[in-house]
Design a protein around this motif. Structure first.
Motif, mmCIF file in Angstrom:
data_model
loop_
_atom_site.group_PDB
_atom_site.id
_atom_site.type_symbol
_atom_site.label_atom_id
_atom_site.label_comp_id
_atom_site.label_asym_id
_atom_site.label_seq_id
_atom_site.Cartn_x
_atom_site.Cartn_y
_atom_site.Cartn_z
ATOM 1 N N GLN A 6 -1.686 147.251 57.391
ATOM 2 C CA GLN A 6 -1.116 145.920 57.594
ATOM 3 C C GLN A 6 0.068 145.686 56.668
ATOM 4 O O GLN A 6 1.067 145.093 57.064
ATOM 5 C CB GLN A 6 -2.181 144.837 57.394
ATOM 6 C CG GLN A 6 -1.683 143.466 57.793
ATOM 7 C CD GLN A 6 -1.165 143.432 59.215
ATOM 8 O OE1 GLN A 6 -1.862 143.764 60.160
ATOM 9 N NE2 GLN A 6 0.088 143.038 59.382
ATOM 10 N N CYS A 16 -6.195 144.638 47.922
ATOM 11 C CA CYS A 16 -5.507 143.350 47.928
ATOM 12 C C CYS A 16 -5.117 142.935 46.516
ATOM 13 O O CYS A 16 -4.030 142.396 46.289
ATOM 14 C CB CYS A 16 -6.362 142.289 48.609
ATOM 15 S SG CYS A 16 -6.512 142.557 50.390
ATOM 16 N N THR A 69 4.275 136.268 60.306
ATOM 17 C CA THR A 69 3.091 136.707 61.048
ATOM 18 C C THR A 69 2.428 137.891 60.348
ATOM 19 O O THR A 69 1.206 137.939 60.192
ATOM 20 C CB THR A 69 3.465 137.066 62.495
ATOM 21 O OG1 THR A 69 4.020 135.901 63.123
ATOM 22 C CG2 THR A 69 2.282 137.576 63.283
ATOM 23 N N SER A 107 -8.545 136.383 47.960
ATOM 24 C CA SER A 107 -9.490 137.411 48.370
ATOM 25 C C SER A 107 -10.028 138.175 47.180
ATOM 26 O O SER A 107 -11.183 138.557 47.165
ATOM 27 C CB SER A 107 -8.837 138.373 49.365
ATOM 28 O OG SER A 107 -7.916 139.199 48.721
ATOM 29 N N GLY A 163 -3.014 138.450 54.694
ATOM 30 C CA GLY A 163 -3.930 137.448 54.130
ATOM 31 C C GLY A 163 -5.258 137.437 54.847
ATOM 32 O O GLY A 163 -6.307 137.308 54.214
ATOM 33 N N GLU A 164 -5.226 137.580 56.170
ATOM 34 C CA GLU A 164 -6.469 137.597 56.952
ATOM 35 C C GLU A 164 -7.310 138.830 56.640
ATOM 36 O O GLU A 164 -8.527 138.747 56.513
ATOM 37 C CB GLU A 164 -6.146 137.505 58.436
ATOM 38 C CG GLU A 164 -5.603 136.131 58.841
ATOM 39 C CD GLU A 164 -5.040 136.079 60.252
ATOM 40 O OE1 GLU A 164 -4.994 137.119 60.939
ATOM 41 O OE2 GLU A 164 -4.636 134.977 60.658
ATOM 42 N N ALA A 195 -8.746 138.244 53.183
ATOM 43 C CA ALA A 195 -9.797 137.208 53.191
ATOM 44 C C ALA A 195 -11.081 137.726 53.836
ATOM 45 O O ALA A 195 -12.174 137.368 53.407
ATOM 46 C CB ALA A 195 -9.299 135.963 53.917
ATOM 47 N N ALA A 196 -10.957 138.563 54.850
ATOM 48 C CA ALA A 196 -12.124 139.102 55.538
ATOM 49 C C ALA A 196 -12.818 140.179 54.705
ATOM 50 O O ALA A 196 -14.014 140.428 54.894
ATOM 51 C CB ALA A 196 -11.730 139.671 56.899
ATOM 52 N N CYS A 215 -2.831 134.643 49.163
ATOM 53 C CA CYS A 215 -3.980 135.150 49.906
ATOM 54 C C CYS A 215 -4.629 136.314 49.177
ATOM 55 O O CYS A 215 -5.833 136.445 49.160
ATOM 56 C CB CYS A 215 -3.559 135.596 51.306
ATOM 57 S SG CYS A 215 -3.167 134.199 52.365
ATOM 58 N N THR A 268 0.790 136.766 57.110
ATOM 59 C CA THR A 268 -0.453 136.061 57.432
ATOM 60 C C THR A 268 -1.551 137.059 57.765
ATOM 61 O O THR A 268 -2.712 136.891 57.342
ATOM 62 C CB THR A 268 -0.223 135.079 58.594
ATOM 63 O OG1 THR A 268 0.762 134.124 58.181
ATOM 64 C CG2 THR A 268 -1.509 134.354 58.974
ATOM 65 N N ALA A 269 -1.207 138.106 58.495
ATOM 66 C CA ALA A 269 -2.187 139.128 58.856
ATOM 67 C C ALA A 269 -2.728 139.843 57.617
ATOM 68 O O ALA A 269 -3.917 140.158 57.552
ATOM 69 C CB ALA A 269 -1.581 140.121 59.845
#
Length: 165
Positions: free
Chosen positions: A114, A60, A153, A27, A159-160, A163-164, A23, A156-157
Motif C-alpha cells: 500500500q 506502520c 486515496t 495504529s 491508514g486503513e 488501523a486494521a 493514522c 487513506t488506504a
C-alpha cells in the motif's frame, strides 16, 4: 489563476501527509499489545533495512517514524510553491526520495504494497508539479486535482491498513 489553485491543491496534499502520520500513530498505539508480545528490546533495536517479517503495527510505526522529518519538508515545499516553485519542487522531490527509502525498509508485505501504491501516486503528483513550475500556463488543473485525489486515496488506504492491523 493557476498558481493559487496549484497551491491549494498541494495544501490538500500536505494535509494528506499529516493524515498518513496520524493514522500510523493511531495504529501503533492501538497495536501496543501486539508489540508487547514480542521482546521490547527487539522492537527498539529494529533496523528498517533488515526487517523482513514485521507485524502491520511494526511496519506502520516504522513508516510513521521514517516520514516524520520528511512530512515537514513536504509542508515547507507546499508553502514555498507560490514564492519559489523550483525550490518547492526540490523539496517535494526530496520527500518522494525519502518516502521510497522508508518503503524499501518495510518488512510487512501488506503495508509495503500500500505504501508503494502511495509512492507511485506521490511521484506522479510531483512530476505534474515540476511541469507546472516550468510552465504554469500549461497546468491541467483537472488532471492535477485528480492526481491529488489519488494521493489522498492512497494515503487513506495506508491508514486503513494500519488501523486494521
Amino acid at each position: 489563476m493557476p498558481s493559487r489553485r496549484h497551491v491549494s491543491a498541494l495544501a490538500v496534499l500536505a494535509l494528506g501527509g499529516l493524515l498518513l502520520t496520524g493514522c500510523a500513530a493511531d495504529s501503533s498505539s492501538s497495536g501496543g499489545p501486539d508489540e508487547s508480545g514480542s521482546s521490547g528490546s527487539d522492537s527498539n533495536s529494529r533496523d528498517m533495512n533488515t526487517a523482513t517479517d514485521q507485524t502491520v503495527a511494526e511496519a506502520c510505526a516504522d513508516l510513521q517514524e521514517g516520514l516524520s522529518a520528511s512530512t515537514s519538508a513536504l509542508q515547507e515545499g507546499v508553502s514555498e510553491l507560490s514564492a519559489d516553485p523550483n525550490a518547492a519542487v526540490e523539496k517535494l522531490n526530496a520527500f518522494v526520495v525519502e518516502f521510497a527509502e522508508v518503503r524499501n525498509g518495510l518488512g510487512n508485505a501488506e503495508v509495503k504494497a500500500q505504501a508503494d501504491s502511495a509512492g507511485v501516486a506521490f511521484e506522479e503528483l510531483v512530476a505534474q508539479a515540476q511541469a507546472a513550475a516550468a510552465d504554469p500556463a500549461a497546468l491541467d488543473m483537472n488532471a492535477f486535482m485528480e492526481t491529488t485525489q489519488n494521493v489522498q486515496t492512497e494515503l487513506t488506504a495506508i491508514g486503513e491498513v494500519c488501523a486494521a492491523g
